[in-house]
Design a protein around this motif. Structure first.
Motif, PDB file in Angstrom:
ATOM      1  N   LYS A  36      10.457   1.197  14.989  1.00 40.76           N
ATOM      2  CA  LYS A  36       9.724   2.033  14.039  1.00 40.76           C
ATOM      3  C   LYS A  36      10.652   3.036  13.364  1.00 40.76           C
ATOM      4  CE  LYS A  36       5.665   4.804  13.470  1.00 40.76           C
ATOM      5  NZ  LYS A  36       4.342   5.071  13.926  1.00 40.76           N
TER       6      LYS A  36
ATOM      7  N   THR B 216       3.007   2.763   4.674  1.00 38.90           N
ATOM      8  CA  THR B 216       1.806   3.306   5.278  1.00 38.90           C
ATOM      9  C   THR B 216       0.654   3.196   4.290  1.00 38.90           C
ATOM     10  OG1 THR B 216       3.137   4.852   6.556  1.00 38.90           O
ATOM     11  CG2 THR B 216       0.804   5.327   6.380  1.00 38.90           C
TER      12      THR B 216
ATOM     13  N   ARG C 234      -3.593   3.892   3.844  1.00 35.15           N
ATOM     14  CA  ARG C 234      -4.740   4.613   4.366  1.00 35.15           C
ATOM     15  C   ARG C 234      -5.654   3.624   5.090  1.00 35.15           C
ATOM     16  NH1 ARG C 234      -8.104   7.133  -0.216  1.00 35.15           N
ATOM     17  NH2 ARG C 234      -7.521   5.078  -0.828  1.00 35.15           N
ATOM     18  N   ASP C 235      -6.181   4.020   6.214  1.00 32.71           N
ATOM     19  CA  ASP C 235      -7.097   3.232   7.040  1.00 32.71           C
ATOM     20  C   ASP C 235      -6.459   1.998   7.672  1.00 32.71           C
ATOM     21  OD1 ASP C 235      -9.157   5.025   6.377  1.00 32.71           O
ATOM     22  OD2 ASP C 235      -9.732   3.834   4.645  1.00 32.71           O
TER      23      ASP C 235
ATOM     24  N   GLY D 152      -2.576   2.109   8.551  1.00 30.17           N
ATOM     25  CA  GLY D 152      -1.415   2.584   9.301  1.00 30.17           C
ATOM     26  C   GLY D 152      -0.147   1.966   8.760  1.00 30.17           C
ATOM     27  N   SER D 153       0.848   1.860   9.620  1.00 30.76           N
ATOM     28  CA  SER D 153       2.154   1.357   9.199  1.00 30.76           C
ATOM     29  C   SER D 153       2.179  -0.161   9.142  1.00 30.76           C
ATOM     30  CB  SER D 153       3.234   1.834  10.161  1.00 30.76           C
ATOM     31  OG  SER D 153       3.341   3.231  10.115  1.00 30.76           O
TER      32      SER D 153
END
Length: 70
Positions: free
Chosen positions: A2, A9, A11-12, A14-15
């Protein structure tokens, strides 16, 4: 991993990471800039065909939804 591959990234979600870079790092046991080796759909098809956690079915569902079949 990571720390080396900062990913994207959403929204809702993650990565999200470049699958080619992650798989090459695991395969070679080395972190490097593998993104330069990424091609379009051809490289993704290899990962999709591995069907990790039902990925093939999910991709088929997304394609069907986009085509208006679901």
């Amino acid at each position: 991993m990571k720390r080396w591959y900062d990913g994207y990234t959403f929204r809702d979600v993650g990565s999200v990471y470049n699958p080619n870079s992650v798989m090459e790092a695991v395969r070679n046991d080395d972190f490097d800039s593998y993104w330069t080796q990424t091609s379009a759909a051809e490289s993704l098809m290899g990962y999709i065909s591995l069907d990790f956690d039902g990925l093939s079915g999910t991709v088929a569902e997304l394609i069907a939804r986009e085509a208006g079949k679901i």
